[in-house]
Write a protein that holds these residues in place. Structure first.
Motif, PDB file in Angstrom:
ATOM      1  N   ILE A 176       0.837  -1.207   0.000  1.00 41.17           N
ATOM      2  CA  ILE A 176       0.000   0.000   0.000  1.00 41.17           C
ATOM      3  C   ILE A 176       0.868   1.250   0.000  1.00 41.17           C
ATOM      4  CG2 ILE A 176      -1.629   1.334   1.399  1.00 41.17           C
ATOM      5  CD1 ILE A 176      -2.892  -1.383   2.192  1.00 41.17           C
ATOM      6  N   LEU A 177       1.899   1.290   0.856  1.00 41.51           N
ATOM      7  CA  LEU A 177       2.783   2.456   0.898  1.00 41.51           C
ATOM      8  C   LEU A 177       3.564   2.614  -0.402  1.00 41.51           C
ATOM      9  CD1 LEU A 177       4.130   2.184   4.545  1.00 41.51           C
ATOM     10  CD2 LEU A 177       2.495   3.844   3.641  1.00 41.51           C
ATOM     11  N   LEU A 178       4.021   1.508  -0.971  1.00 44.38           N
ATOM     12  CA  LEU A 178       4.746   1.567  -2.228  1.00 44.38           C
ATOM     13  C   LEU A 178       3.861   2.047  -3.371  1.00 44.38           C
ATOM     14  CD1 LEU A 178       7.455   1.011  -3.608  1.00 44.38           C
ATOM     15  CD2 LEU A 178       6.665  -1.311  -4.013  1.00 44.38           C
ATOM     16  N   SER A 179       2.617   1.646  -3.380  1.00 45.75           N
ATOM     17  CA  SER A 179       1.718   2.091  -4.446  1.00 45.75           C
ATOM     18  C   SER A 179       1.437   3.590  -4.345  1.00 45.75           C
ATOM     19  CB  SER A 179       0.413   1.297  -4.408  1.00 45.75           C
ATOM     20  OG  SER A 179      -0.311   1.586  -3.229  1.00 45.75           O
ATOM     21  N   ILE A 180       1.321   4.101  -3.124  1.00 40.99           N
ATOM     22  CA  ILE A 180       1.117   5.542  -2.956  1.00 40.99           C
ATOM     23  C   ILE A 180       2.344   6.305  -3.441  1.00 40.99           C
ATOM     24  CG2 ILE A 180       0.842   7.372  -1.232  1.00 40.99           C
ATOM     25  CD1 ILE A 180      -0.855   5.334   0.386  1.00 40.99           C
ATOM     26  N   ALA A 181       3.538   5.859  -3.025  1.00 42.76           N
ATOM     27  CA  ALA A 181       4.775   6.537  -3.429  1.00 42.76           C
ATOM     28  C   ALA A 181       4.977   6.459  -4.943  1.00 42.76           C
ATOM     29  CB  ALA A 181       5.965   5.935  -2.701  1.00 42.76           C
TER      30      ALA A 181
END
Length: 79
Positions: free
Chosen positions: A25-30
């Motif tokens: 989830i964090l990687l997709s946002i970044a």
């Protein structure tokens, strides 16, 4: 319907699965934020060339047991 939800939620009982989901989830946002910047600045060709240059130097650094950051910097400077 409840059976489907149980099947989907069952892997989340393990801590490593929860951590993996949080990382994705964090990687997709970044990636979404960086991707918009790259496309707006018309840097897509440079980003593509940079990824193809850095990856082989990372592999070489791993084979030689060097620091991967040094390998990435060397590949970036080589571009």
């Amino acid at each position: 319907m409840n059976v489907i939800l149980e099947i989907l939620a069952d892997p989340l009982q393990y801590a490593f699965m929860r951590y993996g989901l949080a990382e994705v989830i964090l990687l997709s946002i970044a990636s979404g934020l960086v991707g918009v910047f790259v496309v707006q600045r018309q840097l897509t060709f440079f980003a593509h060339a940079l990824s193809h240059t850095i990856f082989p130097t990372l592999v070489l650094a791993a084979i030689l047991r060097l620091d991967l950051i040094v390998g990435a910097i060397a590949g970036g400077l080589g571009t």
